[in-house]
Design a protein around this motif. Structure first.
Motif, PDB file in Angstrom:
ATOM      1  N   GLY A  10      -1.243   8.259   2.260  1.00 25.62           N
ATOM      2  CA  GLY A  10      -1.947   7.008   1.985  1.00 25.62           C
ATOM      3  C   GLY A  10      -3.321   6.985   2.619  1.00 25.62           C
ATOM      4  O   GLY A  10      -4.286   6.484   2.030  1.00 25.62           O
ATOM      5  N   GLN A  11      -3.440   7.559   3.823  1.00 25.30           N
ATOM      6  CA  GLN A  11      -4.739   7.625   4.499  1.00 25.30           C
ATOM      7  C   GLN A  11      -5.712   8.529   3.743  1.00 25.30           C
ATOM      8  O   GLN A  11      -6.919   8.388   3.871  1.00 25.30           O
ATOM      9  N   VAL A  14       4.386   9.327   3.984  1.00 26.58           N
ATOM     10  CA  VAL A  14       3.761   8.378   3.055  1.00 26.58           C
ATOM     11  C   VAL A  14       2.456   7.845   3.663  1.00 26.58           C
ATOM     12  O   VAL A  14       1.434   7.758   2.979  1.00 26.58           O
ATOM     13  N   ALA A  39       0.837  -1.210   0.000  1.00 26.03           N
ATOM     14  CA  ALA A  39       0.000   0.000   0.000  1.00 26.03           C
ATOM     15  C   ALA A  39       0.869   1.257   0.000  1.00 26.03           C
ATOM     16  O   ALA A  39       0.566   2.230  -0.708  1.00 26.03           O
ATOM     17  N   GLU A  40       1.938   1.248   0.790  1.00 29.19           N
ATOM     18  CA  GLU A  40       2.852   2.400   0.807  1.00 29.19           C
ATOM     19  C   GLU A  40       3.537   2.566  -0.548  1.00 29.19           C
ATOM     20  O   GLU A  40       3.740   3.694  -1.016  1.00 29.19           O
ATOM     21  N   ALA A  74      -3.085   7.760  -3.947  1.00 31.67           N
ATOM     22  CA  ALA A  74      -2.893   7.031  -5.208  1.00 31.67           C
ATOM     23  C   ALA A  74      -4.154   6.988  -6.061  1.00 31.67           C
ATOM     24  O   ALA A  74      -4.065   6.888  -7.291  1.00 31.67           O
ATOM     25  N   ASP A  94       2.256   1.821  -3.456  1.00 24.10           N
ATOM     26  CA  ASP A  94       1.269   2.426  -4.366  1.00 24.10           C
ATOM     27  C   ASP A  94       1.236   3.940  -4.178  1.00 24.10           C
ATOM     28  O   ASP A  94       1.218   4.698  -5.155  1.00 24.10           O
ATOM     29  N   THR A  95       1.231   4.371  -2.921  1.00 19.03           N
ATOM     30  CA  THR A  95       1.256   5.811  -2.631  1.00 19.03           C
ATOM     31  C   THR A  95       2.547   6.425  -3.144  1.00 19.03           C
ATOM     32  O   THR A  95       2.534   7.471  -3.802  1.00 19.03           O
ATOM     33  N   HIS A 129      -5.860   8.455   0.595  1.00 13.42           N
ATOM     34  CA  HIS A 129      -6.044   7.720  -0.668  1.00 13.42           C
ATOM     35  C   HIS A 129      -5.398   8.455  -1.836  1.00 13.42           C
ATOM     36  O   HIS A 129      -5.985   8.575  -2.913  1.00 13.42           O
TER      37      HIS A 129
END
Length: 173
Positions: free
Chosen positions: A94-95, A90, A40-41, A99, A43-44, A97
């Motif tokens: 990411g929180q 990051v 997930a990180e 990406a 992707d961000t 969203h």
């Protein structure tokens, strides 16, 4: 001008780090897999590096796997404080969203973060660290070195015999 000095300081610390050679060796390996950041990180981070260096007449930063370079370089070369700052930055994006946001929203969000980070010391500034590692990773990649920069295998070409004027010093190579 202070922004340029900040980049030069960050880049020289990164490239002058004892672990930098190992980072470059690992970055050259294929296939590339994340070693420090989660999926997930990553992707961000992939989206972040593309905001810093989007596709133009040369490929975007993610096409050069700059996010994988950062995954290798941050834990190997950044200070503990910079690592904590970067991972928190990051995670915060990411929180939100990051990406999955539209490109213009990504730019707006990152510009706001950059403005907030400007007065901070380097190791406390997510944006300064992101920018430095993105630019270093991109221009040290094959794509960055050959498609974004003017590439000459032998700079200036090879001239094996150059006439020297009287008392002229020879060239050091």
């Amino acid at each position: 001008m202070s922004d340029r000095r900040s980049f030069l300081r960050g880049a020289s610390v990164l490239m002058g780090h004892a672990a930098f050679g190992q980072v470059m060796t690992a970055f050259a390996a294929a296939p590339r897999e994340a070693t420090w950041f989660t999926a997930a990180e990553m992707d961000t981070l992939r989206s972040l590096v593309d905001v810093i260096f989007p596709a133009t007449d040369s490929p975007a930063a993610s096409a050069a796997d700059t996010h994988y370079f950062i995954d290798l370089a941050i834990p190997a070369c950044a200070s503990a404080e910079a690592q904590k700052t970067f991972r928190a930055g990051v995670a915060a994006l990411g929180q939100k969203h990051f990406a999955s946001l539209a490109p213009d929203s990504q730019v707006t969000l990152l510009k706001a973060r950059a403005a907030a980070d400007l007065p901070l010391a380097y190791d406390q500034s997510f944006f300064k660290i992101l920018k430095d590692y993105t630019l270093c990773g991109y221009f040290l990649s094959e794509i960055g070195a050959t498609q974004a920069l003017a590439y000459e295998r032998v700079p200036g070409g090879f001239q094996g015999d150059l006439p020297l004027a009287a008392n002229q010093k020879a060239w050091a190579i």
